[in-house]
Design a protein around this motif. Structure first.
Motif, PDB file in Angstrom:
ATOM      1  N   HIS A  61       0.747  -1.137   0.004  1.00  0.00           N
ATOM      2  CA  HIS A  61      -0.194   0.119   0.016  1.00  0.00           C
ATOM      3  C   HIS A  61       0.937   1.248   0.020  1.00  0.00           C
ATOM      4  O   HIS A  61       0.422   2.191   0.318  1.00  0.00           O
ATOM      5  N   GLY A  62       2.100   0.980  -0.419  1.00  0.00           N
ATOM      6  CA  GLY A  62       3.046   2.129  -0.316  1.00  0.00           C
ATOM      7  C   GLY A  62       3.731   2.659   1.010  1.00  0.00           C
ATOM      8  O   GLY A  62       4.301   3.517   1.209  1.00  0.00           O
ATOM      9  N   GLU A  63       3.227   1.972   2.042  1.00  0.00           N
ATOM     10  CA  GLU A  63       3.645   1.956   3.375  1.00  0.00           C
ATOM     11  C   GLU A  63       5.001   1.703   3.620  1.00  0.00           C
ATOM     12  O   GLU A  63       5.554   0.845   3.059  1.00  0.00           O
ATOM     13  N   PHE A  64       5.930   2.365   4.732  1.00  0.00           N
ATOM     14  CA  PHE A  64       7.132   2.319   4.910  1.00  0.00           C
ATOM     15  C   PHE A  64       7.117   1.012   5.978  1.00  0.00           C
ATOM     16  O   PHE A  64       6.588   0.708   6.756  1.00  0.00           O
ATOM     17  N   ARG A  65       8.194  -0.010   5.467  1.00  0.00           N
ATOM     18  CA  ARG A  65       8.308  -1.231   6.177  1.00  0.00           C
ATOM     19  C   ARG A  65       9.643  -1.451   6.697  1.00  0.00           C
ATOM     20  O   ARG A  65       9.950  -2.438   7.495  1.00  0.00           O
ATOM     21  N   GLY A  66      10.616  -0.364   6.374  1.00  0.00           N
ATOM     22  CA  GLY A  66      12.022  -0.628   6.725  1.00  0.00           C
ATOM     23  C   GLY A  66      13.152  -0.163   6.104  1.00  0.00           C
ATOM     24  O   GLY A  66      12.858  -0.031   4.968  1.00  0.00           O
ATOM     25  N   TRP A  67      14.059   0.323   6.676  1.00  0.00           N
ATOM     26  CA  TRP A  67      15.343   0.781   6.131  1.00  0.00           C
ATOM     27  C   TRP A  67      16.497   0.303   6.860  1.00  0.00           C
ATOM     28  O   TRP A  67      16.474   0.559   8.075  1.00  0.00           O
ATOM     29  N   SER A  68      17.649  -0.128   6.129  1.00  0.00           N
ATOM     30  CA  SER A  68      18.836  -0.347   6.864  1.00  0.00           C
ATOM     31  C   SER A  68      20.012   0.152   6.293  1.00  0.00           C
ATOM     32  O   SER A  68      21.317   0.082   6.671  1.00  0.00           O
ATOM     33  N   GLY A  69      19.816   0.981   5.217  1.00  0.00           N
ATOM     34  CA  GLY A  69      20.831   1.605   4.492  1.00  0.00           C
ATOM     35  C   GLY A  69      21.745   0.444   3.918  1.00  0.00           C
ATOM     36  O   GLY A  69      21.535  -0.223   3.299  1.00  0.00           O
ATOM     37  N   GLY A  70      23.352   1.109   4.111  1.00  0.00           N
ATOM     38  CA  GLY A  70      24.270  -0.109   3.872  1.00  0.00           C
ATOM     39  C   GLY A  70      24.870  -0.752   5.177  1.00  0.00           C
ATOM     40  O   GLY A  70      25.925  -1.335   4.968  1.00  0.00           O
ATOM     41  N   ALA A  71      24.054  -0.953   6.211  1.00  0.00           N
ATOM     42  CA  ALA A  71      24.544  -1.276   7.776  1.00  0.00           C
ATOM     43  C   ALA A  71      24.477  -2.957   7.481  1.00  0.00           C
ATOM     44  O   ALA A  71      25.052  -3.424   8.317  1.00  0.00           O
ATOM     45  N   ARG A  72      23.496  -3.584   6.844  1.00  0.00           N
ATOM     46  CA  ARG A  72      23.379  -5.119   6.820  1.00  0.00           C
ATOM     47  C   ARG A  72      23.031  -5.558   5.330  1.00  0.00           C
ATOM     48  O   ARG A  72      22.446  -4.703   4.544  1.00  0.00           O
ATOM     49  N   ASP A  73      23.263  -6.729   5.203  1.00  0.00           N
ATOM     50  CA  ASP A  73      23.102  -7.281   3.727  1.00  0.00           C
ATOM     51  C   ASP A  73      21.809  -8.200   3.773  1.00  0.00           C
ATOM     52  O   ASP A  73      21.774  -8.684   2.595  1.00  0.00           O
ATOM     53  N   ARG A  74      21.166  -8.312   4.805  1.00  0.00           N
ATOM     54  CA  ARG A  74      19.710  -8.995   4.767  1.00  0.00           C
ATOM     55  C   ARG A  74      18.955  -8.479   5.733  1.00  0.00           C
ATOM     56  O   ARG A  74      19.253  -7.952   6.680  1.00  0.00           O
ATOM     57  N   PHE A  75      17.660  -8.863   5.476  1.00  0.00           N
ATOM     58  CA  PHE A  75      16.557  -8.245   6.472  1.00  0.00           C
ATOM     59  C   PHE A  75      15.433  -9.397   6.460  1.00  0.00           C
ATOM     60  O   PHE A  75      15.228 -10.142   5.159  1.00  0.00           O
ATOM     61  N   THR A  76      14.635  -9.672   7.434  1.00  0.00           N
ATOM     62  CA  THR A  76      13.522 -10.568   7.491  1.00  0.00           C
ATOM     63  C   THR A  76      12.328  -9.690   8.032  1.00  0.00           C
ATOM     64  O   THR A  76      12.522  -9.072   9.355  1.00  0.00           O
ATOM     65  N   ILE A  77      11.017  -9.851   7.408  1.00  0.00           N
ATOM     66  CA  ILE A  77       9.972  -9.266   7.959  1.00  0.00           C
ATOM     67  C   ILE A  77       8.844 -10.423   8.399  1.00  0.00           C
ATOM     68  O   ILE A  77       8.494 -11.254   7.222  1.00  0.00           O
ATOM     69  N   ASN A  78       8.242 -10.721   9.549  1.00  0.00           N
ATOM     70  CA  ASN A  78       6.953 -11.195   9.566  1.00  0.00           C
ATOM     71  C   ASN A  78       5.961 -10.814  10.618  1.00  0.00           C
ATOM     72  O   ASN A  78       6.403  -9.544  11.056  1.00  0.00           O
ATOM     73  N   ALA A  79       4.883 -11.172  10.926  1.00  0.00           N
ATOM     74  CA  ALA A  79       4.101 -10.503  11.979  1.00  0.00           C
ATOM     75  C   ALA A  79       4.441 -10.444  13.126  1.00  0.00           C
ATOM     76  O   ALA A  79       3.893  -9.474  13.995  1.00  0.00           O
ATOM     77  N   THR A  80       5.585 -11.068  13.661  1.00  0.00           N
ATOM     78  CA  THR A  80       5.903 -11.208  15.127  1.00  0.00           C
ATOM     79  C   THR A  80       7.014 -10.451  15.232  1.00  0.00           C
ATOM     80  O   THR A  80       7.354  -9.519  16.425  1.00  0.00           O
ATOM     81  N   GLU A  81       8.011 -10.582  14.334  1.00  0.00           N
ATOM     82  CA  GLU A  81       9.458  -9.764  14.640  1.00  0.00           C
ATOM     83  C   GLU A  81       9.909  -9.273  13.077  1.00  0.00           C
ATOM     84  O   GLU A  81       9.463  -9.629  12.176  1.00  0.00           O
ATOM     85  N   ALA A  82      10.983  -8.405  13.171  1.00  0.00           N
ATOM     86  CA  ALA A  82      11.528  -7.976  12.111  1.00  0.00           C
ATOM     87  C   ALA A  82      13.142  -7.739  12.357  1.00  0.00           C
ATOM     88  O   ALA A  82      13.377  -7.583  13.673  1.00  0.00           O
ATOM     89  N   THR A  83      13.985  -7.579  11.462  1.00  0.00           N
ATOM     90  CA  THR A  83      15.124  -7.365  11.651  1.00  0.00           C
ATOM     91  C   THR A  83      15.332  -6.060  12.112  1.00  0.00           C
ATOM     92  O   THR A  83      14.587  -5.267  11.687  1.00  0.00           O
ATOM     93  N   PRO A  84      16.251  -5.526  12.957  1.00  0.00           N
ATOM     94  CA  PRO A  84      16.109  -3.976  13.474  1.00  0.00           C
ATOM     95  C   PRO A  84      16.203  -3.183  12.181  1.00  0.00           C
ATOM     96  O   PRO A  84      17.075  -3.243  11.313  1.00  0.00           O
ATOM     97  N   GLY A  85      15.520  -2.039  12.432  1.00  0.00           N
ATOM     98  CA  GLY A  85      15.414  -1.242  11.238  1.00  0.00           C
ATOM     99  C   GLY A  85      14.145  -1.298  10.451  1.00  0.00           C
ATOM    100  O   GLY A  85      13.838  -0.413   9.647  1.00  0.00           O
ATOM    101  N   TYR A  86      13.361  -2.577  10.658  1.00  0.00           N
ATOM    102  CA  TYR A  86      12.187  -2.898   9.912  1.00  0.00           C
ATOM    103  C   TYR A  86      11.315  -3.043  10.707  1.00  0.00           C
ATOM    104  O   TYR A  86      11.295  -3.278  11.898  1.00  0.00           O
TER     105      TYR A  86
END
Length: 454
Positions: A61-86
């Motif tokens: 829906h165009g909503e922001f769900r996260g950003w890590s810039g160049g700080a990490r090479d991977r991220f995960t998102i689910n209903a319970t938890e997310a990588t820091p920054g997400y």
């Protein structure tokens, strides 16, 4: 099928636009997205920028769900938890967009690869947000001077500290409050309550990191995200987001205006900034340049209150070097913002440094950020009291430059100077240590906003 994997590859050339969007179709039944990316890093000759590529993601829906810039090479998102920054939450079906931000591109160009893994199954338990409380009762002294660092990073952007480590270091530095300013993400806002204490107020913020300057947005509602996808030459874009911050009860800070890193130099002009960060981290030549420009604006009648912050990222960056000492009617977010907006603030290298600046005449007195009116012929006594800064020098400045000063021994000192409104429109004070840094002839110890005379 428990998961699907999609591979996206491409090439970015020098001069490519700031943002590239990779559409990813997420079907119904998805419970988790994992994104892993890489890019080539060819060797470049001295003076040439190497490849650097940032990453983030927006929902269907165009909503922001996260950003890590160049700080990490991977991220995960689910209903319970997310990588820091997400941001944790349901993985809704639709077209998500991975955003790539080529920070610097070498002359050879940049090839990239993005692997998107979508896992299926029922959602886990919903994420439970825990924002910081809006009070720190053990430190609220009513109308008083409060110490705080307003530019800090943790693992929720490109910092090295966990949230609890930053809290511990801020308390050890003698601070009353901090502002959480992760780069381009609000995700830490929803975690601070798990680590808050009753003797440290934690305000939500964001370091809005554009390609033509960085600006910490202070005192945002928990979860409020401010967009960063524009440049100084995009008409009206900055004002739109400044308005969002103001409507939320916050302030806009022009950060490290002369920092030498790519995209860090402030190019937006100072008209829309509420505050300017004249001192960022250990004293260096770019801080000296900022103070000179800030002082020039002040001489021209365009005062923007000065602040100073550590911009601490790693465990080796000292929290509170420097920090603000702001007068507020109480230790609440709104009262602190009022104090800063009025310029009732001075900047210190540590909690050991104590400083008072007052102007008095005819039995009346005014302090930092205040105004003293007097007849042009009436003598005005300027007094600076300094403690906790042994073997340093105080100097009193007005619109004509340094006017008076004195040595500060171990036991402290009181320095006085007399002026009149016909000669001084304002006065401010600095304390400097006569020890050079790698780029400056001395070291700043404390710096005040002006007392105005009229």
């Amino acid at each position: 099928m428990d998961e699907t994997i999609q591979k996206i590859t491409g090439t970015l050339d020098p001069g490519t636009p700031d943002w590239h969007y990779l559409p990813v179709d997420i079907p119904a039944g998805a419970r988790e997205i994992e994104v892993v990316y890489s890019y080539d890093r060819p060797e470049v000759p001295p003076g040439v920028k190497a490849n650097a590529l940032d990453i983030g993601i927006f929902g269907p829906h165009g909503e922001f769900r996260g950003w890590s810039g160049g700080a990490r090479d991977r991220f995960t998102i689910n209903a319970t938890e997310a990588t820091p920054g997400y941001l944790a939450g349901p993985v809704d079906p639709g077209t998500w967009r991975i955003v790539l931000g080529p920070y610097t591109v070498s002359p050879q160009g940049m090839t990239f690869e993005v692997d998107v893994t979508v896992r299926f199954g029922p959602d886990g338990s919903p994420f439970e947000a825990s924002p910081a409380p809006s009070t720190a009762p053990e430190k609220n002294r009513g109308a008083a001077w409060y110490r705080g660092d307003g530019h800090l990073h943790t693992v929720y952007s490109d910092g090295g500290r966990e949230l609890q480590e930053l809290v511990a270091d801020a308390r050890a530095a003698g601070l009353d409050f901090i502002v959480s300013t992760e780069h381009n993400t609000s995700s830490a806002h929803l975690q601070w309550g798990r680590h808050a204490t009753e003797d440290l107020l934690i305000l939500n913020g964001e370091e809005v990191t554009t390609r033509t300057g960085h600006w910490p947005a202070w005192n945002l509602p928990a979860g409020k995200w401010i967009d960063w996808r524009y440049r100084a030459d995009d008409p009206g874009e900055l004002q739109k987001f400044v308005d969002e911050v103001h409507e939320s009860g916050g302030l806009v800070v022009a950060a490290h205006p002369f920092s030498p890193c790519v995209g860090c130099t402030w190019e937006f002009g100072y008209e829309r900034a509420d505050l300017v960060e004249v001192w960022n981290g250990p004293w260096t030549l770019d801080d000296e340049a900022t103070v000179i420009v800030w002082d020039s604006l002040l001489r021209a009648g365009k005062w923007i209150p000065a602040v100073g912050n550590s911009d601490s990222h790693t465990h080796n960056d000292r929290v509170g070097l420097p920090h603000n000492v702001v007068h507020a009617e109480g230790l609440t977010p709104g009262q602190l913002m009022t104090g800063f907006a009025k310029g009732r603030n001075w900047i210190a290298e540590s909690a050991e440094v104590q400083l008072e600046l007052t102007a008095s005449a005819d039995g009346r007195a005014a302090g930092i950020g205040e105004r003293l009116t007097a007849d042009p012929r009436t003598p005005i006594t300027i007094e600076v009291k300094a403690n906790g800064a042994p073997d340093t020098h105080v100097r009193i400045l007005n619109q004509n430059g340094p006017q008076w000063g004195g040595y500060v021994p171990r036991e402290g000192a009181t320095i006085t100077w007399t002026t009149q409104t016909r000669y001084s429109k304002w006065v401010r004070a600095e304390i400097r240590r006569p020890i050079p840094t790698d780029t400056t002839v001395d070291t700043m110890v404390a710096l005040t906003n002006p007392v105005f005379l009229g």
